[in-house]
Design a protein around this motif. Sequence first.
Motif, mmCIF file in Angstrom:
data_model
loop_
_atom_site.group_PDB
_atom_site.id
_atom_site.type_symbol
_atom_site.label_atom_id
_atom_site.label_comp_id
_atom_site.label_asym_id
_atom_site.label_seq_id
_atom_site.Cartn_x
_atom_site.Cartn_y
_atom_site.Cartn_z
ATOM 1 N N SER A 178 31.590 41.547 22.002
ATOM 2 C CA SER A 178 30.305 41.010 21.570
ATOM 3 C C SER A 178 30.427 39.574 21.086
ATOM 4 O O SER A 178 29.460 38.811 21.111
ATOM 5 N N GLU A 179 31.636 39.192 20.636
ATOM 6 C CA GLU A 179 31.880 37.830 20.168
ATOM 7 C C GLU A 179 32.408 36.922 21.275
ATOM 8 O O GLU A 179 32.787 35.783 21.024
ATOM 9 N N ARG A 180 32.449 37.438 22.509
ATOM 10 C CA ARG A 180 32.920 36.705 23.693
ATOM 11 C C ARG A 180 34.396 36.294 23.587
ATOM 12 O O ARG A 180 34.812 35.294 24.165
ATOM 13 N N LYS A 181 35.172 37.073 22.848
ATOM 14 C CA LYS A 181 36.616 36.843 22.764
ATOM 15 C C LYS A 181 37.278 37.735 23.811
ATOM 16 O O LYS A 181 37.770 38.829 23.520
ATOM 17 N N ILE A 182 37.278 37.241 25.049
ATOM 18 C CA ILE A 182 37.591 38.067 26.213
ATOM 19 C C ILE A 182 39.033 38.579 26.187
ATOM 20 O O ILE A 182 39.284 39.775 26.412
ATOM 21 N N ASN A 183 39.973 37.692 25.933
ATOM 22 C CA ASN A 183 41.385 38.114 25.951
ATOM 23 C C ASN A 183 41.685 39.142 24.861
ATOM 24 O O ASN A 183 42.395 40.130 25.097
ATOM 25 N N LYS A 184 41.162 38.896 23.669
ATOM 26 C CA LYS A 184 41.372 39.854 22.581
ATOM 27 C C LYS A 184 40.707 41.193 22.883
ATOM 28 O O LYS A 184 41.254 42.262 22.597
ATOM 29 N N SER A 185 39.522 41.135 23.454
ATOM 30 C CA SER A 185 38.822 42.364 23.802
ATOM 31 C C SER A 185 39.624 43.178 24.808
ATOM 32 O O SER A 185 39.813 44.387 24.644
ATOM 33 N N ARG A 186 40.127 42.511 25.845
ATOM 34 C CA ARG A 186 40.933 43.211 26.856
ATOM 35 C C ARG A 186 42.187 43.819 26.229
ATOM 36 O O ARG A 186 42.587 44.940 26.559
ATOM 37 N N GLU A 208 35.235 44.893 32.407
ATOM 38 C CA GLU A 208 35.857 44.192 33.538
ATOM 39 C C GLU A 208 34.831 43.871 34.627
ATOM 40 O O GLU A 208 34.979 42.866 35.331
ATOM 41 N N LEU A 209 33.809 44.693 34.788
ATOM 42 C CA LEU A 209 32.751 44.366 35.737
ATOM 43 C C LEU A 209 32.042 43.082 35.346
ATOM 44 O O LEU A 209 31.579 42.322 36.202
ATOM 45 N N GLN A 210 31.982 42.829 34.052
ATOM 46 C CA GLN A 210 31.302 41.627 33.564
ATOM 47 C C GLN A 210 32.230 40.420 33.506
ATOM 48 O O GLN A 210 31.811 39.295 33.811
ATOM 49 N N HIS A 211 33.494 40.644 33.146
ATOM 50 C CA HIS A 211 34.386 39.507 32.881
ATOM 51 C C HIS A 211 35.652 39.484 33.734
ATOM 52 O O HIS A 211 36.374 38.482 33.694
ATOM 53 N N GLY A 212 35.931 40.537 34.464
ATOM 54 C CA GLY A 212 37.189 40.614 35.189
ATOM 55 C C GLY A 212 37.072 40.303 36.673
ATOM 56 O O GLY A 212 35.973 40.137 37.209
ATOM 57 N N THR A 213 38.215 40.245 37.310
ATOM 58 C CA THR A 213 38.266 40.054 38.758
ATOM 59 C C THR A 213 38.166 41.411 39.454
ATOM 60 O O THR A 213 38.248 42.468 38.820
ATOM 61 N N GLU A 214 38.011 41.378 40.767
ATOM 62 C CA GLU A 214 37.969 42.631 41.522
ATOM 63 C C GLU A 214 39.276 43.404 41.346
ATOM 64 O O GLU A 214 39.270 44.639 41.263
ATOM 65 N N GLN A 254 41.231 43.393 38.719
ATOM 66 C CA GLN A 254 41.239 43.993 37.387
ATOM 67 C C GLN A 254 40.319 45.206 37.321
ATOM 68 O O GLN A 254 40.646 46.219 36.691
ATOM 69 N N GLN A 255 39.179 45.104 37.992
ATOM 70 C CA GLN A 255 38.261 46.240 38.036
ATOM 71 C C GLN A 255 38.896 47.421 38.754
ATOM 72 O O GLN A 255 38.815 48.571 38.285
ATOM 73 N N GLU A 256 39.537 47.147 39.873
ATOM 74 C CA GLU A 256 40.190 48.212 40.634
ATOM 75 C C GLU A 256 41.346 48.817 39.858
ATOM 76 O O GLU A 256 41.593 50.030 39.931
ATOM 77 N N SER A 257 42.040 47.992 39.085
ATOM 78 C CA SER A 257 43.148 48.495 38.276
ATOM 79 C C SER A 257 42.662 49.509 37.252
ATOM 80 O O SER A 257 43.282 50.568 37.068
ATOM 81 N N ILE A 258 41.545 49.202 36.580
ATOM 82 C CA ILE A 258 41.003 50.137 35.591
ATOM 83 C C ILE A 258 40.561 51.420 36.281
ATOM 84 O O ILE A 258 40.797 52.526 35.776
ATOM 85 N N MET A 259 39.928 51.292 37.434
ATOM 86 C CA MET A 259 39.513 52.478 38.174
ATOM 87 C C MET A 259 40.701 53.376 38.493
ATOM 88 O O MET A 259 40.675 54.593 38.250
ATOM 89 N N GLN A 260 41.776 52.780 39.026
ATOM 90 C CA GLN A 260 42.946 53.565 39.412
ATOM 91 C C GLN A 260 43.635 54.182 38.204
ATOM 92 O O GLN A 260 44.077 55.335 38.242
ATOM 93 N N ARG A 261 43.732 53.434 37.125
ATOM 94 C CA ARG A 261 44.360 53.969 35.909
ATOM 95 C C ARG A 261 43.545 55.122 35.339
ATOM 96 O O ARG A 261 44.105 56.111 34.856
ATOM 97 N N CYS A 262 42.237 54.998 35.393
ATOM 98 C CA CYS A 262 41.374 56.061 34.900
ATOM 99 C C CYS A 262 41.510 57.308 35.769
ATOM 100 O O CYS A 262 41.591 58.426 35.251
ATOM 101 N N VAL A 263 41.534 57.131 37.061
ATOM 102 C CA VAL A 263 41.706 58.265 37.981
ATOM 103 C C VAL A 263 43.021 58.981 37.708
ATOM 104 O O VAL A 263 43.084 60.216 37.698
ATOM 105 N N MET A 264 44.065 58.207 37.451
ATOM 106 C CA MET A 264 45.365 58.807 37.137
ATOM 107 C C MET A 264 45.321 59.574 35.816
ATOM 108 O O MET A 264 45.935 60.632 35.668
#
Length: 341
Positions: free
Chosen positions: A251-259, A283-289, A291-301
């Motif tokens: 919410s404070e736009r501190k992207i690296n800390k948030s990640r 990641e949909l808002q601030h990440g690359t494709e 990074q988005q795919e990485s979260i998807m795969q990690r969640c599936v695992m």
Amino acid sequence: MASDYRSVLFLLNRESLESLLQNAVKHCPKAEGEIYDARSILALAFQANPNSEEIWLAAVKLEKSFSRGQDSTPVMMKSIKLEWVLRNLSEAEKLLDEAVQKYPDFAKLWMMMGQIHQEQNHIDSAREAYKQGTKKCTRSIPIWLLLARLEENAGQTTKARSVLEQARQRNPKCPELWLEAVRIETRGGRKDFARTLMAKAMQECPTSGILWAEAIFMESRPQRKTKSVDALKRCEHDCHVLLAVARLFWSERKINKSREWFNRAVKLDPDLGDSWAYFYKFELQHGTEAQQESIMQRCVMAEPHHGENWCAVSKATPNWRLRTKDILPIVAKFLKPVEKE
């Protein structure tokens, strides 16, 4: 025979799998050792295709063949759930009527009965089912919550408060009940009363991560950071608090800390689906494709099964065939936008 089935199970297409399951049930209906072999086959089949209607039917058939003289609660649960997801609601209700007579202290049966009535907008019947459930299963927190939410949704806020007060008397030091009471006031626009209730809640449950996480975002923006520091002091290793801190940095736009804090949250408790959903939305808002795919795969695992928002989607009967990769974007889409917190 069972070992032969196991060795080829994952090589089969859907039609062959169904044929194999029919043979498993046909050849293993009686002997106790063979029952366990058949169950093993079905367990592997569920892994290969967890949402297959045919596998559910085979499992119910197998258990029914072995349930005479046994505790048949799991069989009845499977049968009721199957009729429910297939939308055979009248049959599900018949089974539930029988089940609650045999197992009146099994809370999930009362919950299912109330939820099926609610789906059909039979509010009085749903209310009665939940009330009976709270009488028979006083320690079941979910059924108290369902009754309170039914009353609130019906415009009976005073009754909802009363339900939660009764629940807290019977289940002291329960943060989930306090949290619901706070949220009722917040949803009703009574923010000062909500803060008063939260103060009482935290006196009774001082190390509850879900309460501290909620309390952070009940503060005005300038006070949230201070509240988050207090929360971390009390609940340093609670995934709900870590998730709240990640959202606060977002919410404070501190992207690296948030990640960084999102990563901490999912590593601490990969079974909490809400953390993955917020992370994916971030990641949909601030990440690359990538990074988005990485979260998807990690969640599936990780295959998460818990989380308030996650379960609202994953346990909804229309979604019974959905897998993790399908559930994640749905939950992320409906999460509260961080800008409006």
